[in-house]
Structure formats: C-alpha cells, structure tokens
Design a protein around this motif. Structure first.
Motif, PDB file in Angstrom:
ATOM      1  N   GLN A   8       1.322  12.583 -13.856  1.00  0.00           N
ATOM      2  CA  GLN A   8      -0.084  12.301 -13.660  1.00  0.00           C
ATOM      3  C   GLN A   8      -0.428  11.009 -14.365  1.00  0.00           C
ATOM      4  N   CYS A   9      -1.205  10.185 -13.704  1.00  0.00           N
ATOM      5  CA  CYS A   9      -1.675   8.941 -14.290  1.00  0.00           C
ATOM      6  C   CYS A   9      -3.175   9.064 -14.503  1.00  0.00           C
ATOM      7  N   TYR A  10      -3.627   8.579 -15.615  1.00  0.00           N
ATOM      8  CA  TYR A  10      -5.050   8.622 -15.904  1.00  0.00           C
ATOM      9  C   TYR A  10      -5.586   7.199 -15.901  1.00  0.00           C
ATOM     10  N   HIS A  11      -6.624   6.976 -15.138  1.00  0.00           N
ATOM     11  CA  HIS A  11      -7.217   5.657 -14.993  1.00  0.00           C
ATOM     12  C   HIS A  11      -8.636   5.704 -15.552  1.00  0.00           C
ATOM     13  N   SER A  12      -9.056   4.622 -16.157  1.00  0.00           N
ATOM     14  CA  SER A  12     -10.418   4.584 -16.679  1.00  0.00           C
ATOM     15  C   SER A  12     -11.446   4.334 -15.579  1.00  0.00           C
ATOM     16  N   TYR A  13     -11.003   3.793 -14.447  1.00  0.00           N
ATOM     17  CA  TYR A  13     -11.892   3.548 -13.314  1.00  0.00           C
ATOM     18  C   TYR A  13     -11.307   4.266 -12.103  1.00  0.00           C
ATOM     19  N   ILE A  14     -12.070   5.161 -11.500  1.00  0.00           N
ATOM     20  CA  ILE A  14     -11.618   5.805 -10.261  1.00  0.00           C
ATOM     21  C   ILE A  14     -12.768   5.760  -9.267  1.00  0.00           C
ATOM     22  N   GLN A  15     -12.454   5.315  -8.044  1.00  0.00           N
ATOM     23  CA  GLN A  15     -13.451   5.274  -6.977  1.00  0.00           C
ATOM     24  C   GLN A  15     -13.019   6.184  -5.832  1.00  0.00           C
ATOM     25  N   PHE A  16     -14.024   6.741  -5.197  1.00  0.00           N
ATOM     26  CA  PHE A  16     -13.850   7.496  -3.960  1.00  0.00           C
ATOM     27  C   PHE A  16     -14.581   6.694  -2.895  1.00  0.00           C
ATOM     28  N   ILE A  17     -13.847   6.193  -1.912  1.00  0.00           N
ATOM     29  CA  ILE A  17     -14.416   5.266  -0.940  1.00  0.00           C
ATOM     30  C   ILE A  17     -14.332   5.885   0.452  1.00  0.00           C
ATOM     31  N   ILE A  69     -12.209  -5.763   3.322  1.00  0.00           N
ATOM     32  CA  ILE A  69     -12.382  -4.734   4.368  1.00  0.00           C
ATOM     33  C   ILE A  69     -13.677  -4.882   5.153  1.00  0.00           C
ATOM     34  N   SER A  70     -14.634  -5.631   4.645  1.00  0.00           N
ATOM     35  CA  SER A  70     -15.954  -5.730   5.289  1.00  0.00           C
ATOM     36  C   SER A  70     -15.927  -6.141   6.758  1.00  0.00           C
ATOM     37  N   PRO A  71     -15.041  -7.048   7.205  1.00  0.00           N
ATOM     38  CA  PRO A  71     -15.017  -7.365   8.637  1.00  0.00           C
ATOM     39  C   PRO A  71     -14.574  -6.184   9.516  1.00  0.00           C
ATOM     40  N   HIS A  72     -13.910  -5.207   8.920  1.00  0.00           N
ATOM     41  CA  HIS A  72     -13.357  -4.080   9.677  1.00  0.00           C
ATOM     42  C   HIS A  72     -14.188  -2.806   9.572  1.00  0.00           C
ATOM     43  N   ALA A  73     -14.976  -2.672   8.497  1.00  0.00           N
ATOM     44  CA  ALA A  73     -15.570  -1.361   8.250  1.00  0.00           C
ATOM     45  C   ALA A  73     -16.804  -1.440   7.371  1.00  0.00           C
ATOM     46  N   LEU A  74     -17.633  -0.403   7.493  1.00  0.00           N
ATOM     47  CA  LEU A  74     -18.693  -0.130   6.535  1.00  0.00           C
ATOM     48  C   LEU A  74     -18.091   0.814   5.504  1.00  0.00           C
ATOM     49  N   TYR A  75     -18.660   0.910   4.337  1.00  0.00           N
ATOM     50  CA  TYR A  75     -18.056   1.698   3.269  1.00  0.00           C
ATOM     51  C   TYR A  75     -19.128   2.282   2.351  1.00  0.00           C
ATOM     52  N   LYS A  76     -18.758   3.351   1.652  1.00  0.00           N
ATOM     53  CA  LYS A  76     -19.549   3.924   0.568  1.00  0.00           C
ATOM     54  C   LYS A  76     -18.599   4.092  -0.606  1.00  0.00           C
ATOM     55  N   VAL A  77     -18.970   3.563  -1.752  1.00  0.00           N
ATOM     56  CA  VAL A  77     -18.136   3.668  -2.944  1.00  0.00           C
ATOM     57  C   VAL A  77     -18.833   4.583  -3.942  1.00  0.00           C
ATOM     58  N   LYS A  78     -18.080   5.577  -4.400  1.00  0.00           N
ATOM     59  CA  LYS A  78     -18.569   6.477  -5.446  1.00  0.00           C
ATOM     60  C   LYS A  78     -17.606   6.359  -6.616  1.00  0.00           C
ATOM     61  N   ASN A  79     -18.154   6.290  -7.832  1.00  0.00           N
ATOM     62  CA  ASN A  79     -17.338   6.168  -9.033  1.00  0.00           C
ATOM     63  C   ASN A  79     -17.284   7.485  -9.776  1.00  0.00           C
ATOM     64  N   LEU A  80     -16.110   7.810 -10.287  1.00  0.00           N
ATOM     65  CA  LEU A  80     -15.924   9.022 -11.082  1.00  0.00           C
ATOM     66  C   LEU A  80     -16.596   8.830 -12.433  1.00  0.00           C
TER      67      LEU A  80
END
Length: 86
Positions: A8-17, A69-80
């Motif tokens: 398991q790796c622990y990251h200080s920044y995690i996003q759910f996109i 990615i913006s030319p290809h898609a819309l996105y929603k970013v959520k941060n842990l």
C-alpha cells in the motif's frame, strides 16, 4: 513460497476525477491518461461519467493534467480530506 502479497502506498494528495467525454476517442484518451504516473486507478464506468480516475497529483501537475484532457473531456475533481477506518 509466497503466492500473494499486497503493498500500500500512502499519498498526501489523492483526487477522484470523474470524466465526461466530449467525443468517442476513448482509446486516445486512455493512452493519454496512462502517460501520467500519478494515476493509480482508471476505470470505465456507466452512469454519471465515462471514466473514474484515482490519482495523486500535486497542484501544479494536476493543472497540467486538466489542461491536457480538456480538449477531450469535461471533468469533476474531488480531493480526499480524510480516510475513515473502522
């Protein structure tokens, strides 16, 4: 003999996109996302969005990813904020 193990790796920044594609260039998009080592899970989904990505971007690299990615898609970013155990 070791048959299975988990790390398991622990990251200080995690996003759910959540990704909503603007076109049907799925293979191109998947290759593009695969170029980022910060992405540790990418799933094609149904329902709200086309893809769900889990990543560990620092702010400056996240901005670069979004620009790419913006030319290809819309996105929603959520941060842990916090992992709740138990």
């Amino acid at each position: 003999m070791i048959e299975k193990f988990t790390t398991q790796c622990y990251h200080s920044y995690i996003q759910f996109i959540t990704i909503h594609m603007n076109n049907n260039q799925f293979n191109t998009f998947e290759k593009l996302v695969s170029e980022y080592s910060e992405v540790f899970a990418k799933d094609k989904i149904t329902g709200d969005g086309c893809y769900f990505i889990k990543a560990c971007y620092k702010e400056d690299v996240l901005k670069q990813f979004i620009t790419t990615i913006s030319p290809h898609a819309l996105y929603k970013v959520k941060n842990l904020l916090k992992t709740i155990k138990g």
